[in-house]
Scaffold this motif. Structure first.
Motif, mmCIF file in Angstrom:
data_model
loop_
_atom_site.group_PDB
_atom_site.id
_atom_site.type_symbol
_atom_site.label_atom_id
_atom_site.label_comp_id
_atom_site.label_asym_id
_atom_site.label_seq_id
_atom_site.Cartn_x
_atom_site.Cartn_y
_atom_site.Cartn_z
ATOM 1 N N ILE A 57 0.913 -0.853 0.066
ATOM 2 C CA ILE A 57 0.054 0.001 0.179
ATOM 3 C C ILE A 57 0.956 1.188 -0.101
ATOM 4 C CG2 ILE A 57 -1.906 1.343 1.247
ATOM 5 C CD1 ILE A 57 -2.628 -1.390 2.418
ATOM 6 N N SER A 58 0.479 2.185 -0.905
ATOM 7 C CA SER A 58 1.471 3.483 -1.119
ATOM 8 C C SER A 58 0.698 4.764 -1.024
ATOM 9 C CB SER A 58 2.276 3.160 -2.418
ATOM 10 O OG SER A 58 1.369 2.996 -3.474
ATOM 11 N N ASP A 59 -0.530 4.696 -0.826
ATOM 12 C CA ASP A 59 -1.127 5.841 -0.766
ATOM 13 C C ASP A 59 -1.513 6.371 0.571
ATOM 14 O OD1 ASP A 59 -2.815 3.551 -0.315
ATOM 15 O OD2 ASP A 59 -4.647 4.701 -1.479
ATOM 16 N N VAL A 60 -0.425 6.455 1.513
ATOM 17 C CA VAL A 60 -0.298 6.857 2.750
ATOM 18 C C VAL A 60 0.378 8.090 3.240
ATOM 19 C CG1 VAL A 60 -0.534 4.303 3.635
ATOM 20 C CG2 VAL A 60 1.899 5.349 2.875
ATOM 21 N N PRO A 61 -0.113 8.671 4.231
ATOM 22 C CA PRO A 61 0.515 10.000 4.426
ATOM 23 C C PRO A 61 1.613 10.174 5.144
ATOM 24 C CG PRO A 61 -1.281 9.620 5.985
ATOM 25 C CD PRO A 61 -1.269 8.362 4.955
ATOM 26 N N PHE A 62 2.650 9.184 4.632
ATOM 27 C CA PHE A 62 3.846 9.274 5.574
ATOM 28 C C PHE A 62 5.082 9.433 4.610
ATOM 29 C CE2 PHE A 62 1.186 6.268 7.674
ATOM 30 C CZ PHE A 62 1.086 6.824 8.746
ATOM 31 N N THR A 63 6.354 10.166 5.131
ATOM 32 C CA THR A 63 7.416 10.341 4.448
ATOM 33 C C THR A 63 8.160 9.032 4.364
ATOM 34 O OG1 THR A 63 8.646 10.836 6.489
ATOM 35 C CG2 THR A 63 7.821 12.798 5.261
ATOM 36 N N ALA A 64 9.078 8.838 3.462
ATOM 37 C CA ALA A 64 9.887 7.561 3.187
ATOM 38 C C ALA A 64 10.398 7.279 4.740
ATOM 39 C CB ALA A 64 11.090 7.881 2.232
ATOM 40 N N LEU A 65 11.212 8.052 5.286
ATOM 41 C CA LEU A 65 11.830 7.879 6.598
ATOM 42 C C LEU A 65 10.814 7.359 7.576
ATOM 43 C CD1 LEU A 65 14.257 7.609 8.348
ATOM 44 C CD2 LEU A 65 13.974 10.064 8.890
ATOM 45 N N ALA A 92 19.130 1.427 6.513
ATOM 46 C CA ALA A 92 18.439 0.944 5.662
ATOM 47 C C ALA A 92 18.148 1.426 4.475
ATOM 48 C CB ALA A 92 17.116 0.440 6.372
ATOM 49 N N LEU A 93 17.788 3.096 4.308
ATOM 50 C CA LEU A 93 17.619 3.591 3.194
ATOM 51 C C LEU A 93 19.033 3.914 2.475
ATOM 52 C CD1 LEU A 93 15.512 6.456 4.772
ATOM 53 C CD2 LEU A 93 14.615 5.170 2.984
ATOM 54 N N ARG A 94 19.976 3.913 3.233
ATOM 55 C CA ARG A 94 21.175 4.117 2.487
ATOM 56 C C ARG A 94 21.476 2.705 1.528
ATOM 57 N NH1 ARG A 94 23.901 5.511 6.522
ATOM 58 N NH2 ARG A 94 23.828 7.549 6.089
ATOM 59 N N ALA A 153 14.483 10.479 2.022
ATOM 60 C CA ALA A 153 14.068 10.363 3.240
ATOM 61 C C ALA A 153 12.898 11.312 3.720
ATOM 62 C CB ALA A 153 15.013 10.474 4.520
ATOM 63 N N ASP A 154 12.836 12.367 3.326
ATOM 64 C CA ASP A 154 11.804 13.627 3.578
ATOM 65 C C ASP A 154 10.701 13.522 2.708
ATOM 66 O OD1 ASP A 154 13.126 13.953 5.798
ATOM 67 O OD2 ASP A 154 14.457 15.440 4.950
ATOM 68 N N ARG A 155 10.884 12.809 1.656
ATOM 69 C CA ARG A 155 9.733 12.749 0.581
ATOM 70 C C ARG A 155 8.390 12.062 0.747
ATOM 71 N NH1 ARG A 155 11.980 12.878 -4.664
ATOM 72 N NH2 ARG A 155 10.012 12.402 -5.596
ATOM 73 N N PRO A 156 7.332 12.533 0.487
ATOM 74 C CA PRO A 156 5.922 11.621 0.953
ATOM 75 C C PRO A 156 6.059 10.466 -0.198
ATOM 76 C CG PRO A 156 5.566 14.261 0.677
ATOM 77 C CD PRO A 156 6.975 13.936 0.138
ATOM 78 N N GLY A 198 7.102 4.384 -9.024
ATOM 79 C CA GLY A 198 6.920 3.023 -8.623
ATOM 80 C C GLY A 198 8.197 2.346 -8.075
ATOM 81 N N GLY A 199 9.320 2.484 -8.758
ATOM 82 C CA GLY A 199 10.693 2.241 -8.447
ATOM 83 C C GLY A 199 11.272 2.694 -7.174
ATOM 84 N N GLU A 200 10.828 3.744 -6.943
ATOM 85 C CA GLU A 200 11.290 4.584 -5.583
ATOM 86 C C GLU A 200 10.700 3.839 -4.558
ATOM 87 O OE1 GLU A 200 12.918 8.930 -7.161
ATOM 88 O OE2 GLU A 200 10.566 8.607 -7.047
ATOM 89 N N ARG A 201 9.140 3.839 -4.776
ATOM 90 C CA ARG A 201 8.656 3.291 -3.600
ATOM 91 C C ARG A 201 9.034 1.925 -3.432
ATOM 92 N NH1 ARG A 201 4.130 5.737 -6.239
ATOM 93 N NH2 ARG A 201 3.345 3.663 -7.174
ATOM 94 N N ARG A 202 9.452 1.025 -4.153
ATOM 95 C CA ARG A 202 9.619 -0.300 -4.088
ATOM 96 C C ARG A 202 10.913 -0.416 -3.154
ATOM 97 N NH1 ARG A 202 7.880 -5.469 -5.404
ATOM 98 N NH2 ARG A 202 6.493 -4.185 -6.358
ATOM 99 N N ARG A 203 12.017 0.499 -3.353
ATOM 100 C CA ARG A 203 13.009 0.637 -2.834
ATOM 101 C C ARG A 203 12.896 1.032 -1.202
ATOM 102 N NH1 ARG A 203 15.393 4.406 -6.510
ATOM 103 N NH2 ARG A 203 16.800 5.142 -5.365
ATOM 104 N N ILE A 204 11.977 1.944 -1.198
ATOM 105 C CA ILE A 204 11.652 2.211 0.419
ATOM 106 C C ILE A 204 11.016 1.216 1.059
ATOM 107 C CG2 ILE A 204 9.977 3.879 1.809
ATOM 108 C CD1 ILE A 204 12.390 5.021 0.034
ATOM 109 N N PHE A 205 10.099 0.467 0.430
ATOM 110 C CA PHE A 205 9.473 -0.748 1.165
ATOM 111 C C PHE A 205 10.447 -1.900 1.609
ATOM 112 C CE2 PHE A 205 5.434 1.158 -0.133
ATOM 113 C CZ PHE A 205 4.645 0.885 1.127
#
Length: 269
Positions: A96-104, A132-134, A142-145, A151-158
């Motif tokens: 689920i990616s439509d959440v009001p959180f930053t990557a960090l 883990a982000l590094r 880190a500070d991006r919603p 899609g690729g950036e979100r995959r890396r965050i999860f």
């Protein structure tokens, strides 16, 4: 088809026997058995609908499943959800990616199994999340919603959230989806390093070339059943993949003996 079995000198981190699963009247898994040892990367391969994602969920105790699963020697059914979360992390295929959180903030959620009663993160937890982000080349995000990332950036965050969980077993469901070739290689190189450090890593992949390059062993699934399990370079052969995917495959090696590499053969002349 046969394969050379892996050595069984060490106890498996993941042991599944006779696993079955149904979605209503549809049987998705039947009599699936597999084992994966600490310090190895296992690739799950098979056509769409083979049951790969369902298998990962069953190994986490999610959904309705039958059979036996042991995690680090303990019966999965006897473990609490918190105990499971301290042992296993799952990166789902469609988080689920439509959440009001930053990557960090999202990655810090991976620390929840290790937090005290108040559930408050400390400096140490933040350091783990940033590392883990590094590791997935995403510290700059880190500070991006989350809902403003590709899609690729979100995959890396999860994936980073799962790493922040510091599991002994890491389950990755199509971790290379949406990633460019460079980040595919980087992610699997990190997964390889985690395995070499003692973690048990299991990843659903669609490209057998990635499995040849990074996996120790493969589990081939088709129609909810195990077709083969064994060492990647022993199992992955042209005739095996042609049968598995029901598509004629080409097998080649690089000029210095790299590979083998596989590609479907076009019917066009």
């Amino acid at each position: 088809m046969s394969s050379t079995p892996l050595p069984t000198t060490s106890a498996p981190a993941v042991l599944g026997e006779g696993l079955g699963c149904r979605y209503g009247e549809r049987e998705v898994l039947r009599r699936v058995s597999l084992r994966a040892r600490p310090g190895t990367l296992t690739a799950l391969l098979g056509p769409n609908g083979a049951g790969k994602s369902t298998l990962l969920r069953a190994l986490m105790g999610l959904g309705e499943w039958t059979g036996t699963v042991q995690l680090l020697g303990d019966d999965l059914r006897q473990l609490s959800r918190r105990e499971i979360a301290r042992r296993v992390a799952l990166v789902p295929q469609d988080p689920i990616s439509d959440v009001p959180f930053t990557a960090l903030e999202l990655v810090l959620m991976g620390r929840s199994p290790h937090l005290g009663g108040l559930g408050l993160e400390g400096k140490h937890d933040r350091e783990i999340a940033e590392e883990a982000l590094r590791a997935v080349d995403a510290l700059a995000l880190a500070d991006r919603p989350i809902d403003q990332l590709s899609g690729g950036e979100r995959r890396r965050i999860f994936v980073a959230r799962a790493l922040a969980q510091q599991p002994k077993i890491l389950l990755l469901d199509e971790p290379t989806a949406f990633l460019d070739l460079g980040h595919q290689a980087q992610l699997l190189e990190h997964a390889r390093a985690l395995a070499e450090g003692g973690m048990c890593v299991m990843a659903v992949l669609h490209d057998p070339n990635l499995a040849v390059a990074w996996a120790d062993q493969v589990v081939l699934l088709r129609a909810g059943e195990t077709v083969l399990q064994g060492e990647a370079r022993e199992v992955l052969r042209r005739e095996v993949l042609t049968s598995l995917y029901r598509a004629t495959m080409l097998e080649v090696k690089g000029p210095a003996g790299e590979g083998p590499f596989f590609a479907p053969v076009s019917g066009r002349s």
